[in-house]
Scaffold this motif. Structure first.
Motif, PDB file in Angstrom:
ATOM      1  N   TYR A 157       5.249  10.153   1.139  1.00 14.83           N
ATOM      2  CA  TYR A 157       4.638   8.844   0.922  1.00 14.83           C
ATOM      3  C   TYR A 157       4.994   7.874   2.036  1.00 14.83           C
ATOM      4  O   TYR A 157       6.114   7.840   2.518  1.00 14.83           O
ATOM      5  N   ARG A 158       3.987   7.079   2.421  1.00 14.64           N
ATOM      6  CA  ARG A 158       4.180   5.997   3.387  1.00 14.64           C
ATOM      7  C   ARG A 158       3.953   4.690   2.660  1.00 14.64           C
ATOM      8  O   ARG A 158       2.966   4.541   1.933  1.00 14.64           O
ATOM      9  N   SER A 171       0.850  -1.194   0.000  1.00 17.82           N
ATOM     10  CA  SER A 171       0.000   0.000   0.000  1.00 17.82           C
ATOM     11  C   SER A 171       0.882   1.237   0.000  1.00 17.82           C
ATOM     12  O   SER A 171       1.908   1.272   0.686  1.00 17.82           O
ATOM     13  N   ILE A 172       0.462   2.234  -0.783  1.00 21.57           N
ATOM     14  CA  ILE A 172       1.157   3.521  -0.810  1.00 21.57           C
ATOM     15  C   ILE A 172       0.139   4.567  -0.381  1.00 21.57           C
ATOM     16  O   ILE A 172      -0.933   4.680  -0.961  1.00 21.57           O
ATOM     17  N   LEU A 225      10.969   2.600  -0.447  1.00 24.29           N
ATOM     18  CA  LEU A 225      10.873   1.595  -1.512  1.00 24.29           C
ATOM     19  C   LEU A 225      11.855   0.446  -1.268  1.00 24.29           C
ATOM     20  O   LEU A 225      11.549  -0.705  -1.580  1.00 24.29           O
ATOM     21  N   ASP A 226      13.018   0.740  -0.709  1.00 24.30           N
ATOM     22  CA  ASP A 226      13.954  -0.337  -0.362  1.00 24.30           C
ATOM     23  C   ASP A 226      13.354  -1.246   0.695  1.00 24.30           C
ATOM     24  O   ASP A 226      13.527  -2.470   0.658  1.00 24.30           O
ATOM     25  N   LYS A 280       7.385   2.793  -9.727  1.00 23.62           N
ATOM     26  CA  LYS A 280       8.547   2.297  -8.972  1.00 23.62           C
ATOM     27  C   LYS A 280       8.234   0.966  -8.301  1.00 23.62           C
ATOM     28  O   LYS A 280       9.063   0.056  -8.292  1.00 23.62           O
ATOM     29  N   VAL A 281       7.040   0.830  -7.740  1.00 18.10           N
ATOM     30  CA  VAL A 281       6.642  -0.434  -7.119  1.00 18.10           C
ATOM     31  C   VAL A 281       6.469  -1.511  -8.197  1.00 18.10           C
ATOM     32  O   VAL A 281       6.838  -2.671  -7.993  1.00 18.10           O
ATOM     33  N   MET A 282       5.942  -1.125  -9.346  1.00 25.19           N
ATOM     34  CA  MET A 282       5.811  -2.082 -10.446  1.00 25.19           C
ATOM     35  C   MET A 282       7.183  -2.587 -10.891  1.00 25.19           C
ATOM     36  O   MET A 282       7.344  -3.771 -11.199  1.00 25.19           O
TER      37      MET A 282
END
Length: 134
Positions: free
Chosen positions: A69-70, A61-62, A81-82, A115-117
């Motif tokens: 952003y969390r 979840s973003i 993201l890491d 970025k998550v993709m």
């Protein structure tokens, strides 16, 4: 043998039909370019009434919290993201066809979703984008 010289070939060139054609093309292009407005399209998140057959093994979840952003994996905040990538590896290592469900708030920039993709693609995970029901 007599040669007649009565008819002469007119060597003059009339450009009036060419200027008419150019005027019409210019008019058409001016009208067409005023109809093109790339900033007029406003997109909303897709709505879906279809249910997925693949059950996601975990969720990412973003959330947009005032411009910052969390990131969450399941209910655990991972910070960055890491952290998302580390948490996904910990949960999905050894799974066959690991599937991730991505939940992004409407106010999250598309760049963050991509970025998550990329994390999912880099690690070989299937990714489902969560949508609102109709």
């Amino acid at each position: 043998m007599a040669i007649k010289h009565g008819s002469k070939v007119d060597k003059s060139f009339s450009a009036s039909s060419m200027t008419d054609l150019m005027f019409l093309l210019l008019l058409f292009l001016l009208i067409a370019t005023t109809l093109i407005n790339p900033n007029a399209l406003k997109l909303m998140l897709p709505k879906s009434s279809n249910q997925l057959k693949d059950k996601a093994m975990t969720t990412v979840s973003i959330q947009n919290a005032g411009g910052k952003y969390r990131y969450y994996v399941e209910l655990q905040e991972v910070g960055s993201l890491d952290g998302v990538e580390r948490a996904l590896k910990a949960r999905l290592d050894g799974q066959q066809e690991p599937t991730v469900s991505l939940h992004a708030d409407k106010t999250v920039m598309w760049d963050e979703v991509v970025k998550v993709m990329n994390i999912a693609k880099r690690n070989g995970y299937k990714l489902n984008a969560a949508t609102q029901p109709e």
